[in-house]
Enzyme design. Structure first.
Site, PDB file in Angstrom:
ATOM      1  N   ASP A 103       0.854  -1.171   0.000  1.00  0.00           N
ATOM      2  CA  ASP A 103       0.000   0.000   0.000  1.00  0.00           C
ATOM      3  C   ASP A 103       0.899   1.232   0.000  1.00  0.00           C
ATOM      4  O   ASP A 103       2.098   1.140   0.272  1.00  0.00           O
ATOM      5  CB  ASP A 103      -0.894  -0.043   1.237  1.00  0.00           C
ATOM      6  CG  ASP A 103      -1.813   1.168   1.335  1.00  0.00           C
ATOM      7  OD1 ASP A 103      -2.323   1.605   0.289  1.00  0.00           O
ATOM      8  OD2 ASP A 103      -2.003   1.682   2.447  1.00  0.00           O
ATOM      9  N   THR A 155      -2.459   1.108  -4.716  1.00  0.00           N
ATOM     10  CA  THR A 155      -2.968   2.202  -3.888  1.00  0.00           C
ATOM     11  C   THR A 155      -4.322   2.674  -4.381  1.00  0.00           C
ATOM     12  O   THR A 155      -4.640   2.580  -5.568  1.00  0.00           O
ATOM     13  CB  THR A 155      -1.971   3.379  -3.873  1.00  0.00           C
ATOM     14  OG1 THR A 155      -2.514   4.453  -3.126  1.00  0.00           O
ATOM     15  CG2 THR A 155      -1.677   3.852  -5.286  1.00  0.00           C
ATOM     16  N   GLY A 156      -5.100   3.187  -3.469  1.00  0.00           N
ATOM     17  CA  GLY A 156      -6.372   3.792  -3.824  1.00  0.00           C
ATOM     18  C   GLY A 156      -6.235   5.253  -4.187  1.00  0.00           C
ATOM     19  O   GLY A 156      -7.223   5.894  -4.548  1.00  0.00           O
ATOM     20  N   LYS A 214      -6.892  -5.291  -5.266  1.00  0.00           N
ATOM     21  CA  LYS A 214      -5.573  -5.563  -4.693  1.00  0.00           C
ATOM     22  C   LYS A 214      -5.394  -7.065  -4.494  1.00  0.00           C
ATOM     23  O   LYS A 214      -4.357  -7.637  -4.842  1.00  0.00           O
ATOM     24  CB  LYS A 214      -5.412  -4.839  -3.355  1.00  0.00           C
ATOM     25  CG  LYS A 214      -5.337  -3.323  -3.439  1.00  0.00           C
ATOM     26  CD  LYS A 214      -5.095  -2.718  -2.053  1.00  0.00           C
ATOM     27  CE  LYS A 214      -4.979  -1.196  -2.129  1.00  0.00           C
ATOM     28  NZ  LYS A 214      -4.653  -0.608  -0.807  1.00  0.00           N
ATOM     29  N   ASN A 224      -8.511  -1.309   4.135  1.00  0.00           N
ATOM     30  CA  ASN A 224      -8.569  -1.545   2.700  1.00  0.00           C
ATOM     31  C   ASN A 224      -7.463  -2.481   2.218  1.00  0.00           C
ATOM     32  O   ASN A 224      -7.473  -2.920   1.066  1.00  0.00           O
ATOM     33  CB  ASN A 224      -8.488  -0.212   1.942  1.00  0.00           C
ATOM     34  CG  ASN A 224      -7.232   0.558   2.270  1.00  0.00           C
ATOM     35  OD1 ASN A 224      -6.820   0.636   3.420  1.00  0.00           O
ATOM     36  ND2 ASN A 224      -6.608   1.137   1.264  1.00  0.00           N
ATOM     37  N   ASP A 225      -6.516  -2.808   3.072  1.00  0.00           N
ATOM     38  CA  ASP A 225      -5.427  -3.712   2.697  1.00  0.00           C
ATOM     39  C   ASP A 225      -5.643  -5.129   3.220  1.00  0.00           C
ATOM     40  O   ASP A 225      -4.845  -6.015   2.932  1.00  0.00           O
ATOM     41  CB  ASP A 225      -4.090  -3.184   3.239  1.00  0.00           C
ATOM     42  CG  ASP A 225      -3.785  -1.781   2.778  1.00  0.00           C
ATOM     43  OD1 ASP A 225      -3.941  -1.525   1.569  1.00  0.00           O
ATOM     44  OD2 ASP A 225      -3.403  -0.936   3.613  1.00  0.00           O
TER      45      ASP A 225
END
Length: 1344
Positions: free
Chosen positions: A417, A697-698, A845, A868-869
């Protein structure tokens, strides 16, 4: 696994493990009959909503309950081949006709292993239950019958209306109905979802925003029809039907589970998705049972060994049949068969199973117990490592699993990330260019030393200055104070052209709420230099300029979007002058400048290139004066476009484009997104270890690219950077195809130009690694001097040499991950040195990680810090959680955790490499010693009538693996090292044998068992041959069964003890105690079991009274033991000496160099360390070397479209004074750029092609070369370290030592360039003096 006992509430949006298909959107509804096609939710009507059987808001991440634990856990454990194998042996041993060993020899260790594993699994699951209960039992206010009632989260249902208060987590996916803020606005933080810590705005529908009272909401009976549960975080499509009207719903109206309500007193929402149907849970990956490649290999080997057992059993059974038929029949009169046996075939059948039991010790269950103990020891070493302890956050590294340690030494791909993992997510105003003059950091250069000056003190003349702001250039402050017009106008733009909101908590205490951290940094910079943004209304902006309050009329905000890459404001000052202020990407801004700016634009471009080269995020700043007539004319068209019902966005863009022309350039800004300490050095060192790093990455593309430059993943020296941004399947496929064509074309061009250069390298060979090996990989070896590869590459792209990078957006990645295109994407990405995926969802991801796992067959590691990871962390072979500012969701789902990205190099290159090395040495020795022990029974079968008689007594068989040989191999498996930790970090190429799986594979296994079989032959036939004709001193023959058994057992214990002494590379007091103590224990137990004491107590059990004393009292027995030991060990010593002399590995050379350095350092005292320090100091002067580079945009603006419209509409103007989060950038000591290189060195990082298979070896005439560039050489400084000779003719090594500081913080500038010069190659190769690339280290792959 250790979980904190008291976990703060804000850390607990726990991720529900749901099974994910690759195609994506499986959800809980598919567990019901038929998939959900649309969702209908009626407010305040539980009876209606329950008809659809929607999921409740209860989550469950645990695997077991009290009833299912025992059967499910045993079922899982017996899926292990070894456990099933031992259970089968136990059943055989319970049959008395075939059992030649007692059943307790198997059942005790089997029950022990199953119990230990079950306790560990139960403990892990207990903590999952505890976490689930904490989340499910949280309180929420639910509107029931017009009254707000406290309800547990687990009892919330779809269709309920709940009330949220400031700083509370959102309990489920809600449709925002109303808010305490004007116009139904509320502010949320989505760090748990996308890792972004900046605020986001959500707004309710205007028709529901007035329903702020619980009584009104209790009467609300609207019905929502929307999409079914899915994992799209940025999309929601639905319709609200209420009072015979329908209203469209979008993502802007939704509050998702995992978000936190900020700066909003309260709000009400309608539950649309609950529990496992929420988007947060839909993006979570399943908790997978992770096993290492060594575990999988051991399962295969157990099957092979069982097959080998069957073969030996068949051979011995056939021998038994022949013997019983030809010889045994002669003894029937006085030695008949046992009652069940009535013929020689049935005797052979029983003999087969008896031998299966006797020979099963080739894989004793103690192997698995020992493996778990060793892994536990390695986990504690990680936990106890003080060099992975962060004192700032008081956080130690933690191994949260004990099953994956050795796989840390085999990682090939790291998926990271960005926000919070690579960066601190802290923006600082670093440099700027104003009217052609560059301002920024200033260094005092005193000789070769550099010292940063003190930061400016703004508080003395500016009481509103932010005390956390740091800037070092006094000249910029002086320019402001003397009143330079361009400087004043520059900071005026920064104080006016933004969408920041301000709140003054007390007199002079300003708090800025920036939607983008970049904007916060720019407005804070203007604030400190005297242009303070104080407040705004929908039509005004109030600033304080050098102490004087000024209110500007805000005429228009020309909003930002990803296509425009700029934003503008049009303001009127108190004197009535109208001016447009604009900031944005230099690539788009420069096209809209007036022609008179040409010279200034060139100067500013040079400054931008310099800033971009330093990895800073840049923006250009400009203005345009407008007359009253121009403004009136344009504003009329602007209002028309704004009110248009069709093509509104296009009309607005055209209006913006019209006014943003003929601007005057003021300058440019450079913002540093603070990297975590040591990130560039860590990435460079891991790259030298042939580890590929992908960033998922977002964040926006521009932000991710700039971080890529900052951490040196991307450099201006790269051959080409490909950007894939297509929106359709065809466009993405075409862009990937063009990228591959450009790679091949570039490689062919380079190959032609490099051949002549390669001729001058004197036989040194290097192979490109297929994934971008740095500049050195661009150089193709002379085929006449290098052995050709044994097999053609699986893909032509694998032969590409060059520095390429791939950047792909989330919408393009969605197409690239489709089944018919994923191989194209993977081949293109793996041919690049760096891969950055932007704007990706959490599930994407995980899919990228799964793609690499599935097709590359490589060990993957995912590292992140936010919720989110989690999906990515669970999917990878190894998951690492960063305990950062986004909570511990990633930590809870991870296998390992620590607080800084830089600790990753120590985790992999030290702990991981050592764990792999130790486990491989342990397994090789374990199989060797057990084959040497067991195969003696096989040879004895030919001399005992194949009667399944054992050579050793039962107690020796039981104690051999438990007592006599267990502790020495455990000590080696826990403590052994080949080189010290400092050398592991200085020579990253030492990591490659793990990636290539060289130290323990099927080939190494066969070598071990061949050595074991050879030892068994010697241990059986040497004593047999000697003792069959030997006599005691009194003439009594020594050829009896017990004498032979004692002699063979003693020789076996001594031989395996000497062997482990040879295998041990790092001696500790524990190793000495265990090895020699085990020998002493053997003799103590041996004499005790043959003593009269035990015979008198248990005469039927210990009936060989005095055998040990009698046997070991004979000189011929000791001569026999010595002869067997020499014959077993001499070939091993000879082979190892020859291999070390003729074909040393890099670890051998490093170890030898260490010994020579230590010898030379002893008389020199402290002088030797001073030499190393000099080399490092000279290397550090590279920090300020100028670097050219190709023109690129360093655009930095992590912003959302539509925020400007909210400001001008007045909808986000605050009525209440609430505590705001502090967004001011805090100073953090900037990292020192030690990775910059002079262009002629052409070496930012270098990777090799790892040898594939056991046949692809480096030339035996060419030794392994080092891995990274010598800072001293490249700086033009002489290397003062002594050149050490490996032998008079062979090898010379030059070492630059890391300075005397904490290991693991050695920068890449100090990583060793250690060329080895072999006989016949001439002069020493130098990375600085040679026109070609620096030499590359190559780990030999054969003979490992």
């Amino acid at each position: 696994m250790t979980i904190p006992k008291d976990i703060p509430e804000k850390w607990f949006p726990i991720i529900l493990p749901l099974k994910r298909k690759k195609e994506g959107l499986t959800n809980s509804t598919k567990l019901r009959k038929g998939a959900e096609e649309e969702r209908r939710v009626r407010a305040n009507d539980r009876e209606y909503n329950e008809k659809f059987q929607y999921a409740s808001n209860c989550i469950m991440t645990s695997k077991y309950n009290i009833i299912t634990f025992l059967p499910v856990n045993l079922f899982e454990q017996f899926q292990e081949v070894a456990n099933t194998y031992f259970l089968f042996l136990l059943i055989l041993q319970l049959i008395p006709q075939i059992s030649s060993l007692s059943w307790f020899t198997t059942i005790v260790p089997l029950v022990l292993v199953l119990s230990i594993t079950a306790v560990k699994d139960a403990t892990d699951d207990y903590f999952r239950h505890k976490s689930d209960n904490q989340v499910n039992n949280r309180q929420s206010q639910v509107l029931i019958g017009g009254i707000l009632q406290k309800e547990k989260w687990m009892n919330v249902r779809v269709g309920d209306i709940i009330k949220l208060e400031n700083n509370q987590f959102v309990a489920a996916d809600l449709l925002l109905l109303s808010s305490s803020e004007p116009h139904g606005l509320c502010y949320i933080e989505t760090a748990e979802l996308d890792g972004e810590t900046n605020m986001k705005v959500r707004q309710s529908l205007s028709v529901t925003s007035e329903l702020g009272d619980p009584n009104n909401l209790a009467q609300f009976d609207g019905e929502v029809v929307c999409e079914p549960p899915n994992n799209k975080l940025d999309r929601f499509c639905g319709t609200l039907y209420w009072k015979d009207c329908k209203y469209p719903l979008s993502n802007q109206n939704m509050l998702l589970r995992g978000c936190v309500l900020r700066n909003t007193e309260s709000c009400y929402g309608l539950v649309i998705f609950a529990g496992p149907d929420t988007k947060l849970m839909q993006n979570s990956g399943r908790t997978k049972f992770k096993r290492t490649s060594i575990d999988r290999l051991m399962n295969t080997l157990v099957l092979w060994i069982f097959g080998f057992l069957v073969c030996m059993g068949v051979i011995l059974a056939l021998g038994n049949a022949v013997w019983e038929k030809e010889v045994g029949a002669l003894f029937q009169s006085f030695l008949p068969w046992d009652p069940p046996v009535d013929n020689f075939l049935f005797s052979a059948f029983l003999s087969f199973w008896s031998y299966v039991i006797i020979l099963n010790t080739v894989v004793p269950i103690s192997l698995y117990v020992s493996v778990e103990v060793i892994r536990l020891g390695h986990s504690y070493f990680i936990n106890w490592d003080r060099r992975m302890f962060c004192s700032r956050s008081n956080t130690a590294a933690e191994a949260r699993t004990t099953t994956l340690n050795e796989e840390l030494g085999q990682v090939e791909y790291i998926f990271s990330d960005k926000t919070g993992t690579l960066t601190q997510n802290i923006m600082t105003f670093n440099k700027c260019s104003i009217n052609g003059h560059a301002y920024g950091e200033v260094m005092n250069i005193l000789g070769a030393q550099q010292k940063r000056v003190q930061p400016l003190d703004f508080s003395a003349w500016n009481p509103l200055a932010d005390r956390d702001f740091c800037f070092y250039d006094q000249s910029l402050l002086e320019a402001v104070m003397v009143g330079e017009p361009a400087v004043h106008e520059f900071f005026r733009v920064l104080s006016l052209c933004h969408t920041v909101m301000s709140e003054e908590k007390s007199e002079g205490e300003l708090v800025y709420k920036a939607q983008s951290p970049d904007e916060g940094a720019l407005v804070t910079a203007a604030r400190n230099f005297g242009f303070v943004f104080r407040s705004r209304t929908p039509g005004t902006v109030t600033t304080q300029e050098l102490g004087k309050a000024v209110t500007y009329t805000l005429l228009a905000i020309l909003d930002f979007n990803n296509i425009r890459k700029r934003m503008s404001v049009i303001v009127k000052n108190p004197e009535g002058r109208i001016r447009l202020y604009c900031k944005g990407a230099d690539t788009v801004l420069f096209e809209r400048l007036h022609s008179c700016n040409h010279d200034l634009m060139n100067i500013t471009s040079d400054h931008l290139n310099e800033y971009a080269g330093d990895g800073l995020r840049t923006l250009a700043v400009a203005y345009r004066d407008l007359s009253e007539e121009q403004w009136e004319e344009w504003s009329e068209r602007f209002r028309g476009a704004d009110k248009a019902t069709d093509c509104r966005d296009d009309r607005l863009a055209a209006a913006y484009e019209e006014i943003e022309q003929d601007m005057m350039l003021l300058g440019a800004t450079a913002i540093e997104d603070k990297l975590q300490e040591g990130v560039p050095e860590t990435i460079a060192i891991l790259s030298l270890a042939n580890i590929k790093i992908w960033v998922l990455t977002g964040d926006k593309q521009e932000t991710a690219v700039n971080i890529g430059y900052s951490c040196k993943m991307l450099t201006d020296d790269m051959t080409e950077i490909f950007i894939v941004n297509g929106h359709t399947v065809q466009s993405v496929r075409e862009e990937l195809r063009k990228a591959r064509e450009r790679m091949l074309e570039s490689t062919r061009t380079r190959d032609g130009g490099k051949e002549a250069e390669a001729q001058g390298w004197g036989g040194a060979c290097a192979f490109g690694n297929g994934c971008g090996g740095g500049a050195a990989a661009n150089w193709m070896p002379d085929e006449s001097k290098c052995p050709p590869p044994q097999a053609p590459p699986s893909s032509i792209l694998e032969s590409i040499s060059g520095e390429f990078a791939l950047i792909i957006s989330g919408h393009s990645l969605a197409h690239a991950l489709e089944a018919d295109m994923e191989r194209e994407f993977l081949e293109t990405a793996c041919a690049c040195r760096a891969v950055i995926c932007c704007r990706v969802t959490p599930l994407q991801k995980a899919l990228v990680v799964e793609l690499v796992k599935r097709h590359k067959k490589a060990v993957t590691l995912a590292i992140g810090d936010g919720a989110n990871d989690v999906s990515m962390i669970k999917t990878a072979h190894i998951g690492v959680g960063i305990s950062g500012q986004e909570g511990i969701q990633a930590v809870l789902a991870s296998d390992y955790s620590f607080s800084q990205f830089r600790f990753l190099q120590r985790l992999l290159l030290v702990h991981g490499r050592w764990s792999y090395l130790r486990m491989c040495r342990f397994l090789c020795y374990f199989f060797y010693k057990n084959f040497a022990f067991t195969m003696v029974h096989f040879w004895f079968g030919f001399f005992c009538g194949f009667s399944a008689q054992t050579v050793y007594d039962q107690y020796f068989i039981t104690l051999y693996n438990i007592v006599y040989t267990s502790l020495p191999v455990l000590a080696m498996g826990i403590f052994d090292q080949d080189v010290p930790e400092q050398r592991s970090l200085e020579y990253p190429k030492l990591y490659e044998p793990g990636q290539l799986n060289l130290l323990f594979n099927k080939r190494e296994f066969f070598i071990c068992i061949a050595q074991g079989i050879y030892t068994s032959v010697v241990l059986f036939f040497i004593p047999y041959g000697v003792l069959s004709h030997a006599t005691q001193s009194n003439g009594v023959p020594l050829a009896d069964y017990q004498t032979f058994a004692v002699t063979t057992a003693t020789a076996l214990v001594i031989v395996v003890s000497v062997q482990i002494a040879l295998d041990t590379g790092y001696w500790t007091a524990i190793n000495h105690f265990f090895i020699w103590g085990s020998l002493g224990t053997y003799f103590t137990i041996l004499f005790a079991m043959h003593s009269s004491i035990l015979f008198n107590i248990f005469p039927k059990q210990f009936h060989f009274l005095g055998s040990a004393h009698n046997t070991l009292g004979q000189p011929v027995v000791w001569l026999t033991i010595a002869l067997a030991t020499v014959i077993c060990i001499a070939p091993v010593l000879a082979f190892r000496f020859l291999k070390l002399d003729l074909k040393p590995q890099l670890s051998d050379t490093v170890r030898y160099t260490q010994l020579v350095l230590q010898k030379k350092r002893k008389p020199a005292g402290r002088a030797g360390r001073g030499v190393g320090g000099t080399g490092v100091a000279s290397g550090s002067t590279l920090g300020r070397l100028g670097r050219g580079g190709s023109r690129r945009s360093g655009y930095a603006f992590a912003h959302q479209e539509g925020f400007g419209e909210l400001i001008t509409s007045g909808k986000n103007m605050r009525l209440s004074s609430l505590a705001l989060a502090t967004f001011a950038s805090r100073h953090s000591s900037s990292w020192i750029d030690t990775l910059r290189r002079k262009k002629h060195a052409n070496s930012t990082s270098a990777q090799n092609t790892p040898p594939t298979g056991e046949d692809s070896t480096a030339s035996s005439q060419a030794p392994p070369f080092s891995t990274s560039s010598s800072a001293a050489d490249e700086a033009g400084q002489p290397c003062n370290e002594p050149v050490l000779a490996h032998s008079p003719d062979d090898i010379a090594l030059s070492v630059i030592r890391c300075p005397e500081r904490e290991v693991g913080e050695c920068s890449t500038g100090n990583v060793q360039e250690a060329p080895f010069v072999w006989k016949g190659t001439g002069t020493r190769i130098s990375g600085a003096s040679s026109p070609g690339p620096p030499p590359i280290a190559e780990e030999t792959s054969s003979g490992e």
